[in-house]
Design an enzyme around this catalytic site. Sequence first.
Site, PDB file in Angstrom:
ATOM      1  N   ASP A 166      25.074  27.327  32.723  1.00 14.20           N
ATOM      2  CA  ASP A 166      24.713  26.322  31.721  1.00 14.20           C
ATOM      3  C   ASP A 166      23.291  26.536  31.225  1.00 14.20           C
ATOM      4  OD1 ASP A 166      23.972  25.505  34.391  1.00 14.20           O
ATOM      5  OD2 ASP A 166      23.442  23.531  33.598  1.00 14.20           O
ATOM      6  N   GLU A 177      23.212  23.281  36.764  1.00 13.88           N
ATOM      7  CA  GLU A 177      21.830  23.380  37.219  1.00 13.88           C
ATOM      8  C   GLU A 177      20.877  22.662  36.281  1.00 13.88           C
ATOM      9  OE1 GLU A 177      17.831  24.841  38.138  1.00 13.88           O
ATOM     10  OE2 GLU A 177      18.895  24.968  36.221  1.00 13.88           O
TER      11      GLU A 177
END
Length: 380
Positions: free
Chosen positions: A71, A136
């Site tokens: 991400d 994250e």
Amino acid sequence: MSILSPTVELAKQLISRRSVTPDDAGCQELMIERLEAMDFHIERLQFEEVTNFWARRGTEGPLFCFAGHTDVVPSGPEEKWDYPPFEATIADGFLCGRGAADMKGGLAAFMTALERFIEHHPDHQGSIALLITSDEEGPFINGTTRVIDHLEARNEKIDWCIIGEPSSTEKVGDAIKNGRRGSISGDLIIRGVQGHVAYPHLVENPIHLAAPALNELATEHWDEGNEYFPPTSFQISNIHAGTGATNVVPGHIDVQFNFRFSTELTADQIKERTHEILNRYGLNYDIKWTLSGNPFITDKGDLVNACVESIRAITGQETELSTSGGTSDGRFIAPTGAQVVELGPINATIHKVNERVKVDDLDTLSSLYENILARLMVQK
């Protein structure tokens, strides 16, 4: 047009997927396809909206793990970029795009290092794994921490872990993170009595009440730090009070603050000392505490030594061991007993408009990862 290296080509493919947290946008399946070709066993681990996977090659110890995230943060206004943030443009020796440095470049370097290493050492000792999440950059609730819980439940322990976060400052490998400070935040409400400013005897101004206590928190000497960590810091990030009217004393003040703390303190000690200071001023208050992560350190040993020696061999430079910067998913992995370091691209443009990484740096990084694997996973 010159032929791109496998690392740069894969980085381009990953960047072109608009994987704004927590959306993976197919990045992990692209990696999984290549890992399956190297005989990795894949576990897809979906928790709520977050996509994760655990891939392992081998069943014996020691267990070496590459960890990272697919991400990325939002691009911001795309018209402010020199090149479209999700088209992975190469210009002037740089690969430009959201995630180039944080951390799709690192993911690509993981993969190509593994492909070369396994081709040359198909019977390597121990096991090699990847722990990849799409959470994250987000709330970090359903990502690495949930995968670690999954592994801990069956007593599957990582011995050595490299996280591909952008750790370098001016040259690839000039710094590695062998630890991170802890982070704990507080949402503080201090209550007074609202009323008209012209009648001070009928009010209790929470701003006035709060000011001496906040000043003491800001000037408190929390610790000295140590060999690896700077002294603990306290920062106020937001203060809000008032109704918007100039003639009304507010009924309460809201304060947000954060501690970045070393291994010299625990979160409980920080809470206790904060309450002691606030209580000395007789305040009517409440605090909601949020612990984002405890500090951790990986001292010199097998993993740190392998990284230092590989950086010296590949780049000719000495590396700095550092614990600076924010938190990372290492805070979830280190408490299991793993040695954890972060080694990745230059971090100068992460989360910025025009995020970029030098094309040559990705190939250097891939060579570093391969060299580290060889030092740790090949029987001497």
